[in-house]
Design a protein around this motif. Sequence first.
Motif, mmCIF file in Angstrom:
data_model
loop_
_atom_site.group_PDB
_atom_site.id
_atom_site.type_symbol
_atom_site.label_atom_id
_atom_site.label_comp_id
_atom_site.label_asym_id
_atom_site.label_seq_id
_atom_site.Cartn_x
_atom_site.Cartn_y
_atom_site.Cartn_z
ATOM 1 N N GLY A 90 0.737 -1.582 -0.091
ATOM 2 C CA GLY A 90 -0.218 -0.035 0.036
ATOM 3 C C GLY A 90 1.006 1.083 -0.094
ATOM 4 N N PRO A 222 -4.553 1.325 13.067
ATOM 5 C CA PRO A 222 -5.161 2.379 12.771
ATOM 6 C C PRO A 222 -4.842 3.665 11.509
ATOM 7 C CG PRO A 222 -4.430 2.055 15.203
ATOM 8 C CD PRO A 222 -3.249 0.879 14.053
ATOM 9 N N SER A 225 -6.166 4.036 6.673
ATOM 10 C CA SER A 225 -7.020 5.442 5.642
ATOM 11 C C SER A 225 -5.954 5.263 5.086
ATOM 12 C CB SER A 225 -7.608 6.150 6.866
ATOM 13 O OG SER A 225 -9.162 5.649 6.988
ATOM 14 N N GLU A 226 -5.030 5.740 6.269
ATOM 15 C CA GLU A 226 -3.587 6.679 5.506
ATOM 16 C C GLU A 226 -2.877 6.195 4.471
ATOM 17 O OE1 GLU A 226 -4.461 6.383 8.599
ATOM 18 O OE2 GLU A 226 -4.048 8.695 10.157
ATOM 19 N N ASN A 228 -4.507 3.437 2.829
ATOM 20 C CA ASN A 228 -5.322 3.828 1.348
ATOM 21 C C ASN A 228 -4.954 4.696 0.422
ATOM 22 O OD1 ASN A 228 -6.878 2.000 1.719
ATOM 23 N ND2 ASN A 228 -8.663 2.790 3.311
ATOM 24 N N ALA A 229 -4.969 5.966 1.668
ATOM 25 C CA ALA A 229 -4.347 7.671 0.393
ATOM 26 C C ALA A 229 -3.130 6.998 -0.231
ATOM 27 C CB ALA A 229 -4.808 8.708 1.354
ATOM 28 N N ALA A 231 -2.086 4.556 -1.781
ATOM 29 C CA ALA A 231 -2.300 3.503 -2.369
ATOM 30 C C ALA A 231 -2.964 3.827 -3.375
ATOM 31 C CB ALA A 231 -3.014 2.133 -2.038
ATOM 32 N N VAL A 240 -5.058 15.337 0.874
ATOM 33 C CA VAL A 240 -6.040 15.235 1.353
ATOM 34 C C VAL A 240 -5.578 15.116 2.458
ATOM 35 C CG1 VAL A 240 -7.113 13.528 -0.611
ATOM 36 C CG2 VAL A 240 -5.932 12.178 1.573
ATOM 37 N N GLY A 241 -4.190 15.458 2.811
ATOM 38 C CA GLY A 241 -3.581 15.611 4.210
ATOM 39 C C GLY A 241 -3.506 14.785 5.419
ATOM 40 N N VAL A 242 -2.551 13.977 4.360
ATOM 41 C CA VAL A 242 -1.803 12.965 5.526
ATOM 42 C C VAL A 242 -0.148 12.840 5.865
ATOM 43 C CG1 VAL A 242 -0.984 10.282 5.563
ATOM 44 C CG2 VAL A 242 -3.091 10.685 4.019
ATOM 45 N N SER A 243 0.186 13.869 7.146
ATOM 46 C CA SER A 243 1.343 13.573 7.013
ATOM 47 C C SER A 243 1.952 12.549 6.856
ATOM 48 C CB SER A 243 1.889 13.877 8.698
ATOM 49 O OG SER A 243 0.984 14.681 8.808
ATOM 50 N N HIS A 288 -7.397 -1.266 2.657
ATOM 51 C CA HIS A 288 -6.641 -1.294 4.344
ATOM 52 C C HIS A 288 -7.572 -2.055 4.892
ATOM 53 C CE1 HIS A 288 -3.741 0.012 1.066
ATOM 54 N NE2 HIS A 288 -3.022 -1.210 1.685
ATOM 55 N N ALA B 69 -0.080 19.320 7.812
ATOM 56 C CA ALA B 69 -1.203 18.566 6.843
ATOM 57 C C ALA B 69 -2.448 18.415 6.819
ATOM 58 C CB ALA B 69 -0.303 17.130 6.297
ATOM 59 N N ARG B 70 -3.007 18.192 8.193
ATOM 60 C CA ARG B 70 -4.175 17.932 8.083
ATOM 61 C C ARG B 70 -5.124 19.572 7.902
ATOM 62 N NH1 ARG B 70 -7.122 13.554 10.664
ATOM 63 N NH2 ARG B 70 -5.749 11.715 10.696
ATOM 64 N N ALA B 73 -5.376 20.823 4.597
ATOM 65 C CA ALA B 73 -5.820 20.673 3.116
ATOM 66 C C ALA B 73 -7.508 20.042 3.630
ATOM 67 C CB ALA B 73 -5.677 18.601 3.420
ATOM 68 N N TYR B 87 -4.178 0.605 -7.788
ATOM 69 C CA TYR B 87 -5.270 -0.667 -7.522
ATOM 70 C C TYR B 87 -6.595 -0.173 -7.789
ATOM 71 C CZ TYR B 87 -0.969 -1.767 -4.734
ATOM 72 O OH TYR B 87 0.382 -2.462 -3.910
ATOM 73 N N PHE B 89 -9.638 0.969 -6.521
ATOM 74 C CA PHE B 89 -10.717 0.835 -5.030
ATOM 75 C C PHE B 89 -11.296 1.710 -6.147
ATOM 76 C CE2 PHE B 89 -6.161 2.127 -3.121
ATOM 77 C CZ PHE B 89 -6.448 1.817 -2.029
ATOM 78 N N LEU B 97 -11.419 9.747 0.222
ATOM 79 C CA LEU B 97 -10.659 9.680 0.783
ATOM 80 C C LEU B 97 -10.392 11.207 1.249
ATOM 81 C CD1 LEU B 97 -7.537 7.804 -0.914
ATOM 82 C CD2 LEU B 97 -8.364 7.930 1.409
ATOM 83 N N TYR B 100 -10.757 12.677 4.763
ATOM 84 C CA TYR B 100 -10.500 12.529 5.338
ATOM 85 C C TYR B 100 -9.352 13.325 6.534
ATOM 86 C CZ TYR B 100 -5.024 10.922 7.707
ATOM 87 O OH TYR B 100 -4.323 11.159 8.439
ATOM 88 N N GLN B 154 -13.721 17.184 -0.371
ATOM 89 C CA GLN B 154 -12.896 17.896 0.901
ATOM 90 C C GLN B 154 -13.630 18.816 1.228
ATOM 91 O OE1 GLN B 154 -8.730 17.290 -0.678
ATOM 92 N NE2 GLN B 154 -8.051 17.998 0.940
#
Lengths: 346, 252
Positions: A90, A222, A225-226, A228-229, A231, A240-243, A288, B69-70, B73, B87, B89, B97, B100, B154
Amino acid sequence: MTTLRREGFRPATYLLMAGLLLLTLILCLCVGSVMIPLSDTFEVLWSAIKGQPSGTPAHQSILLHVRLPRVLCVGLSGAALSLGGAAMQGLLRNPLAEGSTLGVSSGASLGAVLAIAMGFTIPGIPLAGTAAMAVLFAFLSLMLILSLSLVMDRSLSTNTLILVGVVFSLFVSSLINVVIALYSDKIRSIAFWTMGSLAGSTYQDAAMLAIALFLSSLVLFPLASELNAFAVGEENARHVGVSVKRVKLAIMISVCVLIGVCVAVGGTIGFVGLVVPHIVRLMTGPNHKRLLPGSAFIGAVFLLLSDLAARTVFRPAELPIGVITSLVGAVVFVSIMFRSRKAVRT
Amino acid sequence: MLSASDLTVQYGDRKVLDHVSFTLDAGQWLMVVGPNGAGKSTLLGAIAQTVPSTGQVLVLGQDARHMRARKLARIMGVLSQSHRVGYGFTVEEVVALGRYAHRGQVFAASDPQGEEMVNQALRLTGMEDIRRQSVLTLSGGELQRTFLAQVFAQNPDLLLLDEPSNHLDLKYQREVYALIEQWLQTPGRAVLSVVHDLSLARKYGTHTLLMDKGVATHFGPCAEVLTRDNLEQVYGMDVVGWLTSLLSVWTD
């Protein structure tokens, strides 16, 4: 209005998987070069839990000292390797990424061999020194492999990763030979470890695997989701905001703990982390929230059955477990290569 | 809402972006235009914090470089130029997503508005009927609309779009621009988009940043920037003459 599809498994599915795992465990305890009837197996296990051993002494000895620790280690290794593989695939958005294909397992082996050669141990826990070095070297290898691949190809394409992995594995196996040559007095213990499979596993090994699996699961589940992002794409994950850096590091460390401890306990068992997530992805899709738990469960069952096949097909002779997993793995590897981008669930 | 000052991106000795400055206020749609290699996408990456840069980017008055980052976003949505999903999805999973940054951390994963926002985004982009389809089976246009739905879900205040009508046929191109125009009607929102099509920039933009070889040559309201002389200076050809002659083939 259409509602969003549930992302994780339903409780019933978890129960079903747990039941399947339990059945496989019991099967693997009963079947072997010596067949032990189900009733005897239950009697021996139950009396051992109560602390008053009973049942046929031969069966007691086989079950409690040989099969149970082995079966526990096999199941835990299967879960750990598959979970690690799913997370790595992923993170790198690459279905062929896995400890053995990336060369991380080879790196971990080098760490383990160095620990044995230099006598690096932690008092009281025989294998802890080897495991610590295997984890450290797994992480260093991963960093090196990814940096090299990034320099060659910023998109981290499958071909580059696998090529770097193969070259790195060859390089590391030469280094292992150098270590063996330099520490010829330790050649016996090194040879014992390199040949080592999960056959001589102990309860201590199982406990170490269980701790590694537990801790890594606490980090990885946990982060579904991260993952998935990632992947979908690393840049998209950032948007989308993932560190990105923090999450990536956490995932990589967890995966290296899983691979390192597995290598320290049972040596390199190739392709498990490749085959299992691939099969689970075909069944549940790439999300995931399902892929991680699904891979852990199916991975345990897959490796238990592979181990069962390894010790029963040519009995009393025993095949190394890696032979079975590599046989299946090679076929799946090629099929993934061919499938490329077509036909996924719609 | 957004201000960039002295944004510079350098690869080795080559400056891909050279001290670019501009401001974007609520209600404005800033079109970033210029020939290939002008540094348009790099500028977008520098603002979105995916391309390392020097200089300053302020988003709602705060330094974007030091924002989590959050948080960034929740304020800023980015639509990239190309999408490669590895993949299978589903469309719905990719769009979801986008929520998020609105979900709680780890154990408090609640987002009461999430489902409604995802459904609304799917509806707006016309992807509702194929929400359960694998993204690997989509056409380029459908994939583009899936990611557009993701940025709508978003629900940011500021949209950064890199060639939003990329891969889209004329019908969807018109629809997507109309959608963004409608999205911009809500007060407190702004759009920055990189576009190649100067007619689209002129029709929908309020302001234009004209770029050439990493430098912002002109910045201001579209009517003042997208002039025959300015475009000729940057593109090295009579752009307006060419566009007019293209259109004339339909009037004969």
